[in-house]
Write a protein that holds these residues in place. Structure first.
Motif, PDB file in Angstrom:
ATOM      1  N   LEU A 120       0.836  -1.200   0.000  1.00 51.89           N
ATOM      2  CA  LEU A 120       0.000   0.000   0.000  1.00 51.89           C
ATOM      3  C   LEU A 120       0.870   1.249   0.000  1.00 51.89           C
ATOM      4  O   LEU A 120       0.647   2.186  -0.767  1.00 51.89           O
ATOM      5  N   ARG A 121       1.884   1.248   0.861  1.00 52.31           N
ATOM      6  CA  ARG A 121       2.754   2.416   0.954  1.00 52.31           C
ATOM      7  C   ARG A 121       3.529   2.619  -0.350  1.00 52.31           C
ATOM      8  O   ARG A 121       3.674   3.753  -0.830  1.00 52.31           O
ATOM      9  N   ALA A 122       4.018   1.548  -0.928  1.00 52.69           N
ATOM     10  CA  ALA A 122       4.742   1.664  -2.191  1.00 52.69           C
ATOM     11  C   ALA A 122       3.839   2.239  -3.284  1.00 52.69           C
ATOM     12  O   ALA A 122       4.270   3.069  -4.102  1.00 52.69           O
ATOM     13  N   ARG A 123       2.601   1.798  -3.308  1.00 52.45           N
ATOM     14  CA  ARG A 123       1.643   2.307  -4.293  1.00 52.45           C
ATOM     15  C   ARG A 123       1.374   3.794  -4.064  1.00 52.45           C
ATOM     16  O   ARG A 123       1.293   4.586  -5.013  1.00 52.45           O
ATOM     17  N   SER A 124       1.218   4.185  -2.812  1.00 48.32           N
ATOM     18  CA  SER A 124       0.991   5.583  -2.476  1.00 48.32           C
ATOM     19  C   SER A 124       2.142   6.451  -2.962  1.00 48.32           C
ATOM     20  O   SER A 124       1.929   7.521  -3.558  1.00 48.32           O
ATOM     21  N   ILE A 125       3.373   6.016  -2.707  1.00 49.01           N
ATOM     22  CA  ILE A 125       4.548   6.779  -3.142  1.00 49.01           C
ATOM     23  C   ILE A 125       4.584   6.878  -4.657  1.00 49.01           C
ATOM     24  O   ILE A 125       4.896   7.944  -5.229  1.00 49.01           O
ATOM     25  N   GLU A 126       4.246   5.773  -5.339  1.00 51.02           N
ATOM     26  CA  GLU A 126       4.222   5.783  -6.803  1.00 51.02           C
ATOM     27  C   GLU A 126       3.215   6.806  -7.328  1.00 51.02           C
ATOM     28  O   GLU A 126       3.530   7.615  -8.226  1.00 51.02           O
ATOM     29  N   LEU A 127       2.000   6.802  -6.786  1.00 51.78           N
ATOM     30  CA  LEU A 127       0.948   7.690  -7.275  1.00 51.78           C
ATOM     31  C   LEU A 127       1.265   9.151  -6.985  1.00 51.78           C
ATOM     32  O   LEU A 127       1.134  10.018  -7.866  1.00 51.78           O
ATOM     33  N   THR A 128       1.658   9.438  -5.756  1.00 52.83           N
ATOM     34  CA  THR A 128       1.918  10.828  -5.396  1.00 52.83           C
ATOM     35  C   THR A 128       3.152  11.368  -6.120  1.00 52.83           C
ATOM     36  O   THR A 128       3.171  12.525  -6.567  1.00 52.83           O
ATOM     37  N   GLY A 129       4.181  10.528  -6.260  1.00 47.33           N
ATOM     38  CA  GLY A 129       5.364  10.970  -6.997  1.00 47.33           C
ATOM     39  C   GLY A 129       5.061  11.247  -8.456  1.00 47.33           C
ATOM     40  O   GLY A 129       5.534  12.244  -9.035  1.00 47.33           O
ATOM     41  N   ALA A 130       4.267  10.375  -9.075  1.00 47.65           N
ATOM     42  CA  ALA A 130       3.888  10.571 -10.474  1.00 47.65           C
ATOM     43  C   ALA A 130       3.052  11.838 -10.651  1.00 47.65           C
ATOM     44  O   ALA A 130       3.202  12.568 -11.641  1.00 47.65           O
ATOM     45  N   PHE A 131       2.198  12.130  -9.681  1.00 45.37           N
ATOM     46  CA  PHE A 131       1.350  13.315  -9.777  1.00 45.37           C
ATOM     47  C   PHE A 131       2.186  14.587  -9.651  1.00 45.37           C
ATOM     48  O   PHE A 131       1.964  15.555 -10.394  1.00 45.37           O
ATOM     49  N   ILE A 132       3.124  14.596  -8.743  1.00 43.87           N
ATOM     50  CA  ILE A 132       3.996  15.767  -8.622  1.00 43.87           C
ATOM     51  C   ILE A 132       4.706  16.028  -9.950  1.00 43.87           C
ATOM     52  O   ILE A 132       4.729  17.165 -10.453  1.00 43.87           O
ATOM     53  N   GLY A 133       5.267  14.980 -10.539  1.00 41.09           N
ATOM     54  CA  GLY A 133       5.958  15.143 -11.812  1.00 41.09           C
ATOM     55  C   GLY A 133       5.043  15.601 -12.929  1.00 41.09           C
ATOM     56  O   GLY A 133       5.388  16.492 -13.713  1.00 41.09           O
ATOM     57  N   ALA A 134       3.850  15.008 -13.006  1.00 38.27           N
ATOM     58  CA  ALA A 134       2.922  15.346 -14.083  1.00 38.27           C
ATOM     59  C   ALA A 134       2.407  16.773 -13.962  1.00 38.27           C
ATOM     60  O   ALA A 134       2.301  17.495 -14.962  1.00 38.27           O
ATOM     61  N   VAL A 135       2.092  17.203 -12.738  1.00 37.64           N
ATOM     62  CA  VAL A 135       1.582  18.568 -12.546  1.00 37.64           C
ATOM     63  C   VAL A 135       2.675  19.588 -12.801  1.00 37.64           C
ATOM     64  O   VAL A 135       2.440  20.620 -13.447  1.00 37.64           O
ATOM     65  N   GLU A 136       3.876  19.334 -12.337  1.00 30.82           N
ATOM     66  CA  GLU A 136       4.946  20.305 -12.553  1.00 30.82           C
ATOM     67  C   GLU A 136       5.299  20.420 -14.029  1.00 30.82           C
ATOM     68  O   GLU A 136       5.743  21.477 -14.485  1.00 30.82           O
ATOM     69  N   SER A 137       5.078  19.360 -14.786  1.00 32.19           N
ATOM     70  CA  SER A 137       5.306  19.414 -16.227  1.00 32.19           C
ATOM     71  C   SER A 137       4.197  20.196 -16.930  1.00 32.19           C
ATOM     72  O   SER A 137       4.466  20.997 -17.836  1.00 32.19           O
ATOM     73  N   ALA A 138       2.950  19.974 -16.498  1.00 29.93           N
ATOM     74  CA  ALA A 138       1.808  20.602 -17.168  1.00 29.93           C
ATOM     75  C   ALA A 138       1.490  21.990 -16.626  1.00 29.93           C
ATOM     76  O   ALA A 138       0.884  22.801 -17.329  1.00 29.93           O
ATOM     77  N   CYS A 139       1.880  22.264 -15.392  1.00 27.87           N
ATOM     78  CA  CYS A 139       1.485  23.510 -14.724  1.00 27.87           C
ATOM     79  C   CYS A 139       2.692  24.130 -14.025  1.00 27.87           C
ATOM     80  O   CYS A 139       2.792  24.114 -12.786  1.00 27.87           O
TER      81      CYS A 139
END
Length: 395
Positions: free
Chosen positions: A287-306
């Motif tokens: 669960l924790r590994a999945r959480s880190i994957e999702l939140t890390g991917a979101f930070i990268g995606a938002v900083e790229s798009a916004c």
């Protein structure tokens, strides 16, 4: 190995919605409605008052507490359900203060959930105790010899910053203080281990990442070495050692049972019990590994798009809960524009866009869609409409 496609299929997730607000209210487990209906028909309906014994209603707070215990690193018999989180905070605080006579300071931080601070302030006024509020990163240095209890929410509800429970607890104990950890934004989101951390008290709600439904009951955990010493001010019938003897004076039940107060919310516990079935097949490390994957991917995606947004949440996964927050001067209007396009996150005053990631049902597709829509809204300034700035009054 946890199958997150299987856990996602266990929830009712409306079509066309990217739901990133499970840190405020989790979605409905598909089994919940049937479980509540069965309880109403076969137990309340047919058994009537006999359900307290015949259906095990009386013991339900302990049985459900044991199911939650595994998710927070506690043992069997250490957790009990009932009442609201504010009541459980009040119980833990009053018990902790009584266990540290001569010390009158409750130490907390400005990132703590305001309701917890309100409870502490009210209790402090009644018991002539002081509530000392410092910046989140100043907690360790503020543990002076007059502090009775350190009260911290493990994951900051605005920023997503995750405190080091083990280290702060170690420092509190070295200073002679007890600890209370609010797990409202931890339980079901991160791999919390209250036993390994040495936490004295822990409290939490079950309507966020645990998906128990609106108004789902809270829980409290007391470390075993304190369970027969802790005595909260709020003493209720269900926490009496012999509740059906109807004695005039209060005598505390042994262990965690003394933390019960009022009649358990059996209908709500039925819905929560259905939600907890999903957790039987979840490994907390996965669960924790999945959480880190999702939140890390979101930070990268938002900083790229916004590129204009300011990240509030720590980049370091060890210091990040299961949410991501960004700052924008028109955060409320931007969030309303997102919601209008089916991306449901949250706004926190004064300027925070907050997105909660629940590993049981959120996916990388959710990550990319939310970032894409957010980028389009900011690029086109589609948030800049009167309807998105107007705030509905909450009653």
């Amino acid at each position: 190995m946890t199958d997150f496609a299987r856990t996602r299929a266990a929830f009712h997730l409306p079509a066309g919605v990217t739901y990133l607000d499970g840190n405020s209210l989790g979605p409905m487990p598909l089994a919940a409605a049937a479980r509540v209906q069965r309880m109403m028909a076969a137990e309340w309906g047919d058994m009537l008052i006999g359900g307290w014994n015949g259906a095990g209603w009386y013991d339900q707070p302990r049985r459900t507490g044991d199911r939650i215990a595994r998710l927070i690193g506690a043992g069997a018999g250490e957790v009990v359900m009932g009442d609201t989180l504010s009541i459980k905070v009040f119980q833990a605080l009053s018990a902790a203060l009584a266990l540290r006579p001569g010390r009158r300071v409750i130490l907390t931080d400005s990132g703590n959930f305001p309701s917890d601070i309100y409870v502490a302030q009210g209790l402090g006024d009644a018991l002539d105790a002081q509530v000392r509020v410092v910046e989140p990163l100043a907690l360790a240095g503020a543990l002076t010899d007059d502090v009775a209890v350190l009260m911290v929410t493990e994951v900051d509800y605005r920023s997503g910053y995750r405190h080091d429970m083990a280290e702060l607890t170690r420092r509190a104990h070295a200073a002679g203080a007890l600890t209370i950890w609010d797990l409202a934004h931890s339980a079901g989101a991160v791999d919390t281990d209250v036993t390994a951390a040495g936490a004295d008290f822990a409290v939490g709600c079950t309507y966020k990442y645990l998906n128990g439904g609106p108004g789902a009951p809270a829980f409290i955990r007391v470390a075993p070495h304190l369970a027969d010493q802790a005595r909260p001010i709020l003493q209720g019938w269900m926490g009496h050692r012999l509740p059906f003897a109807f004695e005039q004076d209060y005598h505390a039940a042994p262990g965690i049972e003394r933390m019960r107060v009022g009649t358990p919310p059996i209908l709500a516990l039925a819905a929560l019990d259905a939600a907890l079935d999903i957790w039987d097949e979840v490994d907390m490390a996965a669960l924790r590994a999945r959480s880190i994957e999702l939140t890390g991917a979101f930070i990268g995606a938002v900083e790229s798009a916004c590129p204009g947004l300011e990240l509030v949440t720590p980049r370091d996964p060890a210091r990040r809960g299961s949410q991501v927050s960004f700052r924008h001067p028109q955060a409320y209007a931007v969030m309303q524009a997102l919601i209008a396009q089916g991306v449901i996150g949250d706004f926190r005053a004064p300027d925070v866009l907050r997105f909660g990631f629940a590993p049981l049902y959120n996916t990388l597709d959710d990550v990319h869609r939310a970032a894409q829509v957010l980028g389009q809204i900011l690029a086109g300034k589609s948030w800049d409409r009167p309807a998105f700035h107007a705030r509905a009054q909450v009653t």
